[in-house]
Design a protein around this motif. Structure first.
Motif, mmCIF file in Angstrom:
data_model
loop_
_atom_site.group_PDB
_atom_site.id
_atom_site.type_symbol
_atom_site.label_atom_id
_atom_site.label_comp_id
_atom_site.label_asym_id
_atom_site.label_seq_id
_atom_site.Cartn_x
_atom_site.Cartn_y
_atom_site.Cartn_z
ATOM 1 N N VAL A 9 7.234 2.382 2.185
ATOM 2 C CA VAL A 9 7.531 1.987 4.526
ATOM 3 C C VAL A 9 6.334 1.675 5.253
ATOM 4 O O VAL A 9 5.708 1.897 4.891
ATOM 5 C CB VAL A 9 7.637 3.915 5.010
ATOM 6 N N ARG A 78 7.944 5.990 10.278
ATOM 7 C CA ARG A 78 7.562 6.132 9.623
ATOM 8 C C ARG A 78 8.598 7.427 8.611
ATOM 9 O O ARG A 78 8.757 7.270 7.290
ATOM 10 C CB ARG A 78 5.868 6.628 8.850
ATOM 11 N N THR A 101 2.532 3.870 2.026
ATOM 12 C CA THR A 101 3.404 3.121 3.403
ATOM 13 C C THR A 101 2.100 1.567 3.726
ATOM 14 O O THR A 101 0.612 2.514 3.188
ATOM 15 C CB THR A 101 3.005 4.990 4.350
#
Length: 241
Positions: A9, A78, A101
């Motif tokens: 992400v 997120r 992430t």
């Protein structure tokens, strides 16, 4: 056992000037992970949060999925991105799934994801990676100070959403990223610590992030970079994250 599915992400808010470099590095790292971990399934999602610049057009030129939201909250970005990536993967078993992430102003190194997967396979529930500011954005004195105060091999274990990974079952048990304007990464890791997760800190495969002084959130990494610059300029040594 090594994770077999990966959700990656990248939250983005008006990062047109830096996003190409971010996604070039990310694409290379994902391709590398597919070579080092044959059979791994990866879904990469860029969450475009209230973007008013060319970020969406840039993102669409890369092999990622884009999602648009208007939350203006990095925690929400997120969280939405994780949900979208897991859905794209077909909601695989959480215990066999890894979540990573980074940020739209950051560049991951080639072995970034491969290293996280290796640590996950060796028993890590959460991986805290280090970041450093782009030295081209700093004065020579500031860059030298950063290098001197960050000896290699001794990661401090600070939390950075730009270099963070964890198993999906741990993520879900902790409640996921909270809907916060900032420090959503810190709050999530606090929750996984409280749950007894095995957290590993590493300074291998460090992520390079923008050295700008004004960031997308008031208390984000840019604030630390600016504060340290001021301290170095005034002759006061202080370590930043």
């Amino acid at each position: 056992m090594s994770p077999t599915s990966v959700a990656v992400v990248v939250p983005v808010h008006d990062e047109a000037g830096l996003l190409d470099r971010c996604l070039a590095g990310l694409t290379a790292a994902l391709d590398h992970a597919r070579r080092t971990h044959p059979g791994v399934r990866i879904a990469a999602v860029v969450v475009l949060d209230a973007c008013s610049d060319a970020s969406e057009e840039i993102a669409r030129t890369w092999p990622v999925t884009t999602v648009r939201i208007t939350a203006r909250r990095v925690g929400t970005a997120r969280r939405v991105g994780v949900g979208a990536a897991l859905a794209e993967l077909g909601d695989p078993p959480p215990e066999d799934t890894w979540i990573s992430t980074t940020d739209g102003d950051s560049v991951v190194p080639l072995a970034w994801l491969s290293h996280q997967l290796d640590l996950g396979a060796s028993g890590a529930d959460v991986v805290l990676g280090t970041v450093r500011p782009d030295f081209s954005d700093l004065t020579a004195e500031h860059a030298a100070h950063w290098t001197a105060t960050h000896p290699r091999g001794r990661p401090p274990g600070n939390v950075h959403g730009a270099n963070l990974g964890m198993r999906a079952d741990v993520y879900r048990h902790a409640g996921g990223f909270p809907d916060l304007d900032e420090h959503e990464d810190v709050e999530l890791v606090r929750a996984v610590h409280a749950a007894g997760a095995r957290v590993i800190a590493t300074d291998e495969n460090e992520v390079v992030t923008s050295g700008r002084f004004v960031g997308r959130t008031p208390g984000g990494y840019a604030a630390f970079v600016r504060h340290t610059h001021d301290r170095v300029r005034d002759g006061v040594a202080e370590q930043i994250r």
